[in-house]
Write a protein that holds these residues in place. Structure first.
Motif, PDB file in Angstrom:
ATOM      1  N   VAL A  32     -23.098 -38.847  26.536  1.00  0.00           N
ATOM      2  CA  VAL A  32     -21.779 -39.327  26.950  1.00  0.00           C
ATOM      3  C   VAL A  32     -20.762 -39.143  25.832  1.00  0.00           C
ATOM      4  CG1 VAL A  32     -20.474 -41.301  27.839  1.00  0.00           C
ATOM      5  CG2 VAL A  32     -22.908 -41.059  28.412  1.00  0.00           C
ATOM      6  N   TRP A  33     -19.624 -38.577  26.175  1.00  0.00           N
ATOM      7  CA  TRP A  33     -18.495 -38.480  25.252  1.00  0.00           C
ATOM      8  C   TRP A  33     -17.416 -39.417  25.759  1.00  0.00           C
ATOM      9  CZ3 TRP A  33     -17.558 -34.897  21.065  1.00  0.00           C
ATOM     10  CH2 TRP A  33     -18.695 -34.163  20.714  1.00  0.00           C
ATOM     11  N   GLY A  34     -17.030 -40.384  24.908  1.00  0.00           N
ATOM     12  CA  GLY A  34     -16.012 -41.358  25.298  1.00  0.00           C
ATOM     13  C   GLY A  34     -14.673 -41.005  24.695  1.00  0.00           C
ATOM     14  N   PHE A  35     -13.671 -40.900  25.551  1.00  0.00           N
ATOM     15  CA  PHE A  35     -12.324 -40.562  25.089  1.00  0.00           C
ATOM     16  C   PHE A  35     -11.378 -41.736  25.293  1.00  0.00           C
ATOM     17  CE2 PHE A  35      -8.063 -39.476  26.601  1.00  0.00           C
ATOM     18  CZ  PHE A  35      -7.537 -38.809  25.506  1.00  0.00           C
ATOM     19  N   THR A  92     -14.271 -39.732  20.865  1.00  0.00           N
ATOM     20  CA  THR A  92     -13.275 -38.749  20.438  1.00  0.00           C
ATOM     21  C   THR A  92     -11.916 -39.167  20.970  1.00  0.00           C
ATOM     22  OG1 THR A  92     -12.560 -36.448  20.544  1.00  0.00           O
ATOM     23  CG2 THR A  92     -13.754 -37.276  22.458  1.00  0.00           C
ATOM     24  N   ASN A  93     -10.877 -38.904  20.200  1.00  0.00           N
ATOM     25  CA  ASN A  93      -9.533 -39.120  20.743  1.00  0.00           C
ATOM     26  C   ASN A  93      -8.875 -37.778  21.081  1.00  0.00           C
ATOM     27  OD1 ASN A  93      -8.861 -38.157  18.260  1.00  0.00           O
ATOM     28  ND2 ASN A  93      -8.049 -40.092  17.475  1.00  0.00           N
ATOM     29  N   SER A  94      -9.720 -36.745  21.157  1.00  0.00           N
ATOM     30  CA  SER A  94      -9.236 -35.420  21.557  1.00  0.00           C
ATOM     31  C   SER A  94      -9.737 -35.115  22.966  1.00  0.00           C
ATOM     32  CB  SER A  94      -9.758 -34.371  20.576  1.00  0.00           C
ATOM     33  OG  SER A  94      -9.846 -33.103  21.206  1.00  0.00           O
ATOM     34  N   LEU A  95      -8.801 -34.942  23.863  1.00  0.00           N
ATOM     35  CA  LEU A  95      -9.165 -34.636  25.255  1.00  0.00           C
ATOM     36  C   LEU A  95      -9.912 -33.307  25.330  1.00  0.00           C
ATOM     37  CD1 LEU A  95      -8.885 -35.661  28.150  1.00  0.00           C
ATOM     38  CD2 LEU A  95      -6.670 -34.514  28.289  1.00  0.00           C
ATOM     39  N   GLU A  96      -9.483 -32.359  24.500  1.00  0.00           N
ATOM     40  CA  GLU A  96     -10.139 -31.047  24.471  1.00  0.00           C
ATOM     41  C   GLU A  96     -11.605 -31.199  24.081  1.00  0.00           C
ATOM     42  OE1 GLU A  96      -7.222 -31.717  23.182  1.00  0.00           O
ATOM     43  OE2 GLU A  96      -5.833 -30.310  24.147  1.00  0.00           O
ATOM     44  N   GLU A  97     -11.847 -31.978  23.028  1.00  0.00           N
ATOM     45  CA  GLU A  97     -13.227 -32.152  22.565  1.00  0.00           C
ATOM     46  C   GLU A  97     -14.073 -32.845  23.631  1.00  0.00           C
ATOM     47  OE1 GLU A  97     -15.398 -33.204  18.382  1.00  0.00           O
ATOM     48  OE2 GLU A  97     -13.941 -34.668  19.088  1.00  0.00           O
ATOM     49  N   ALA A  98     -13.477 -33.819  24.297  1.00  0.00           N
ATOM     50  CA  ALA A  98     -14.224 -34.555  25.327  1.00  0.00           C
ATOM     51  C   ALA A  98     -14.635 -33.645  26.474  1.00  0.00           C
ATOM     52  CB  ALA A  98     -13.380 -35.713  25.853  1.00  0.00           C
ATOM     53  N   LEU A  99     -13.745 -32.738  26.872  1.00  0.00           N
ATOM     54  CA  LEU A  99     -13.993 -31.955  28.091  1.00  0.00           C
ATOM     55  C   LEU A  99     -14.673 -30.609  27.846  1.00  0.00           C
ATOM     56  CD1 LEU A  99     -10.735 -32.642  30.138  1.00  0.00           C
ATOM     57  CD2 LEU A  99     -12.980 -33.705  30.389  1.00  0.00           C
ATOM     58  N   ARG A 100     -14.605 -30.084  26.617  1.00  0.00           N
ATOM     59  CA  ARG A 100     -15.138 -28.738  26.348  1.00  0.00           C
ATOM     60  C   ARG A 100     -16.627 -28.655  26.691  1.00  0.00           C
ATOM     61  NH1 ARG A 100     -13.166 -27.970  21.514  1.00  0.00           N
ATOM     62  NH2 ARG A 100     -11.306 -26.940  22.332  1.00  0.00           N
ATOM     63  N   MET A 136      -1.374 -36.193  31.672  1.00  0.00           N
ATOM     64  CA  MET A 136      -2.119 -35.809  30.467  1.00  0.00           C
ATOM     65  C   MET A 136      -3.173 -34.726  30.710  1.00  0.00           C
ATOM     66  SD  MET A 136      -4.804 -38.208  28.434  1.00  0.00           S
ATOM     67  CE  MET A 136      -3.874 -39.131  27.241  1.00  0.00           C
ATOM     68  N   VAL A 137      -3.914 -34.833  31.803  1.00  0.00           N
ATOM     69  CA  VAL A 137      -4.996 -33.871  32.072  1.00  0.00           C
ATOM     70  C   VAL A 137      -4.419 -32.681  32.830  1.00  0.00           C
ATOM     71  CG1 VAL A 137      -7.273 -33.528  33.077  1.00  0.00           C
ATOM     72  CG2 VAL A 137      -6.650 -35.783  32.172  1.00  0.00           C
ATOM     73  N   LYS A 138      -4.347 -31.549  32.147  1.00  0.00           N
ATOM     74  CA  LYS A 138      -3.728 -30.359  32.723  1.00  0.00           C
ATOM     75  C   LYS A 138      -4.776 -29.287  33.032  1.00  0.00           C
ATOM     76  CE  LYS A 138       0.360 -31.193  29.896  1.00  0.00           C
ATOM     77  NZ  LYS A 138       0.823 -32.256  30.774  1.00  0.00           N
ATOM     78  N   TYR A 139      -4.316 -28.224  33.658  1.00  0.00           N
ATOM     79  CA  TYR A 139      -5.185 -27.095  33.993  1.00  0.00           C
ATOM     80  C   TYR A 139      -6.006 -26.639  32.781  1.00  0.00           C
ATOM     81  CZ  TYR A 139      -6.639 -22.333  34.878  1.00  0.00           C
ATOM     82  OH  TYR A 139      -7.399 -21.201  34.971  1.00  0.00           O
ATOM     83  N   GLU A 140      -5.344 -26.506  31.632  1.00  0.00           N
ATOM     84  CA  GLU A 140      -6.023 -26.012  30.422  1.00  0.00           C
ATOM     85  C   GLU A 140      -7.207 -26.903  30.049  1.00  0.00           C
ATOM     86  OE1 GLU A 140      -2.556 -25.671  31.381  1.00  0.00           O
ATOM     87  OE2 GLU A 140      -2.056 -26.724  29.527  1.00  0.00           O
ATOM     88  N   HIS A 141      -7.082 -28.197  30.282  1.00  0.00           N
ATOM     89  CA  HIS A 141      -8.180 -29.105  29.950  1.00  0.00           C
ATOM     90  C   HIS A 141      -9.335 -28.946  30.937  1.00  0.00           C
ATOM     91  CE1 HIS A 141      -4.514 -31.200  28.345  1.00  0.00           C
ATOM     92  NE2 HIS A 141      -5.244 -31.038  27.257  1.00  0.00           N
ATOM     93  N   ILE A 149     -21.345 -35.375  29.398  1.00  0.00           N
ATOM     94  CA  ILE A 149     -20.495 -35.948  30.443  1.00  0.00           C
ATOM     95  C   ILE A 149     -19.393 -36.740  29.748  1.00  0.00           C
ATOM     96  CG2 ILE A 149     -20.430 -37.344  32.548  1.00  0.00           C
ATOM     97  CD1 ILE A 149     -22.863 -36.034  33.265  1.00  0.00           C
ATOM     98  N   ALA A 150     -18.163 -36.477  30.120  1.00  0.00           N
ATOM     99  CA  ALA A 150     -17.034 -37.150  29.475  1.00  0.00           C
ATOM    100  C   ALA A 150     -16.584 -38.359  30.283  1.00  0.00           C
ATOM    101  CB  ALA A 150     -15.871 -36.176  29.326  1.00  0.00           C
TER     102      ALA A 150
END
Lengths: 301, 301
Positions: A150-153, A165-173, A191-196, A127-128
């Motif tokens: 828990v992943w904290g971004f 993580t300071n990578s949004l991709e890593e947090a959400l993957r 910042m949070v786009k469709y791709e994320h 869970i991010a």
């Protein structure tokens, strides 16, 4: 010292501030040195040439007319004052759809007693938490108490019961859920786009209790239409308090919408608490101390 | 050693048990020494004169025909095997109505954007947890992480992040919410009555994830009709899996009902986990060890 106030104060707050300041609400503002506001316009600011400190009652500072605030004016927000309430609300926005309580409850009302909606676990699931401020930290601790992974971004590393993580991709993957409690500033806008969102689990729940503008509106709409099992549960909307502007979202079956009530707008007591903490900061300032929650101007301009 | 199994087992469980037992599913049961069941009837028991151990896959043991189980037969339950799932579900059943997420979400769908439902806080509020077993303990810890003033009720004192009481009245008096995770046995049957519910705050939320019969059916109906702001959110019903029997509850606006899905019935993965833990206990028994979760017969007879 003159204090400009442009919103209604509870009587205790008025009395307490009256011991340290001369409160003015209009007329000649040329001697005002401090302002206590919920929002403030460029016009109001132009009338206060001697202004040097602005205390805002809200936690977020994104709505201020930053270009009109001279660089020497110190601005203090109110982060933390409503954080318990907002963190609790975030958990409710997450769990109600995640554990299928709303869907099953509606089914039961209709007389449909079939157990045909599998209920995912929080325990052991990724869970991010986006944003590790006062709210995000609280949410992360509650999720950790539930045994989540828990992943904290956030931009800058912070320690706590999460994998940072300071990578949004890593947090959400692959995340089964995300709770967004990011402030809105020049770094987080859009910042949070469709791709994320598309990186998350097929039936993920994305919760927003920060500011709508952190998330790309069209990106959310697209994923909600492409993935019927993806859920968007949000207290904040792009039209701010003009909720009709985002009505197309509330009509979708995979959206859970609330009208910006997680914090002070949803509970008189939380609002009072916010005012109390802001008053405390104003008194610290009047006494020559260093106020809390001083904003970084460069986050907004 | 012959093992009687009367429900469908996943293949891995069947294979693992096959290494320690000869599995029988019907026919001549006269040599059966161990039974692995979800439920069992007096008729089945009568066919197993050599039975000495029953492993039940469910956490609750209230549904067994205790009068037909000879005193020398050891019975083991499966407490804890689904506790994470049930505790999470209890939190969802509590927060969805408590934080007014369901009500606001329905309002938004209808185009009613008024912020007219005050949202109570969990932080600093008295919340009762009834039953401090595997589930109640988890719920109490999550609530403590949210800053609630948790009151833990059980027969015997237990330490944790709660104020302990063995008085139901003390636990519920003035509480803003309660989560019931008590087992159903001869002590708890019908224990929570109208008078107890009436001690709670006017707009309290009472959550039940244990067994319906712990709470007096007519008492719940009475308080729900007398106090429109009192909320009953339950996963368990007096008609057990015959949900139609309790349909008058689901129709009430202050009831949130789910069809007994908090644990293994709501999630295949949780059910598999329950089977795995029960299999582990059966292997312990086959190897001459002491199984976990041995029932106290005197709690039921």
């Amino acid at each position: 010292m003159e204090l400009y106030v442009n919103f209604e104060l509870p009587r205790e707050a008025e009395e307490e501030l009256g011991r340290y300041y001369k409160i003015v609400r209009g007329g000649d503002l040329s001697n005002v040195e401090v302002a206590f506001v919920s929002r403030i316009t460029a016009e109001e600011l132009a009338k206060m040439p001697r202004l040097r400190f602005i205390q805002v009652v809200t936690a977020g500072l994104d709505h201020l007319p930053w270009e009109s605030i001279p660089p020497h004016v110190v601005v203090a927000g109110n982060a933390g004052s409503n954080a318990d309430a907002v963190a609790e609300f975030a958990m409710a926005l997450l769990l109600a759809p995640y554990k299928r309580v709303v869907q099953y409850s509606e089914k039961m009302r209709r007389g449909d007693y079939r157990r045909d909606l599998p209920i995912p676990l929080i325990h052991g699931r990724k869970i991010a938490v986006l944003g590790l401020g006062e709210i995000g930290t609280r949410v992360a601790k509650i999720l950790a108490a539930m045994g989540a992974e828990v992943w904290g971004f956030s931009r800058t590393p912070k320690e706590g019961p999460w994998r940072f993580t300071n990578s949004l991709e890593e947090a959400l993957r692959g995340a089964k859920a995300a709770v967004c409690a990011l402030p809105l500033n020049k770094y987080t806008r859009g910042m949070v786009k469709y791709e994320h969102l598309a990186l998350m689990a097929e039936d993920a729940v994305f919760v927003n209790v920060g500011r709508a503008e952190v998330v790309d509106r069209e990106g959310v709409l697209r994923i909600l239409k492409e993935r019927p099992s993806f859920i968007f549960a949000s207290d904040v909307w792009w039209g701010r308090s003009d909720f009709a502007k985002d009505a197309e979202f509330y009509a979708l079956p995979n959206v859970y919408a609330t009208p910006w009530v997680a914090g002070g707008y949803g509970n008189e007591e939380v609002w009072m608490q916010m005012v109390r903490e802001a008053v405390r900061n104003l008194i610290t300032y009047a006494r020559g101390g260093v106020p809390r929650n001083i904003a970084r101007r460069e986050d907004y301009i």
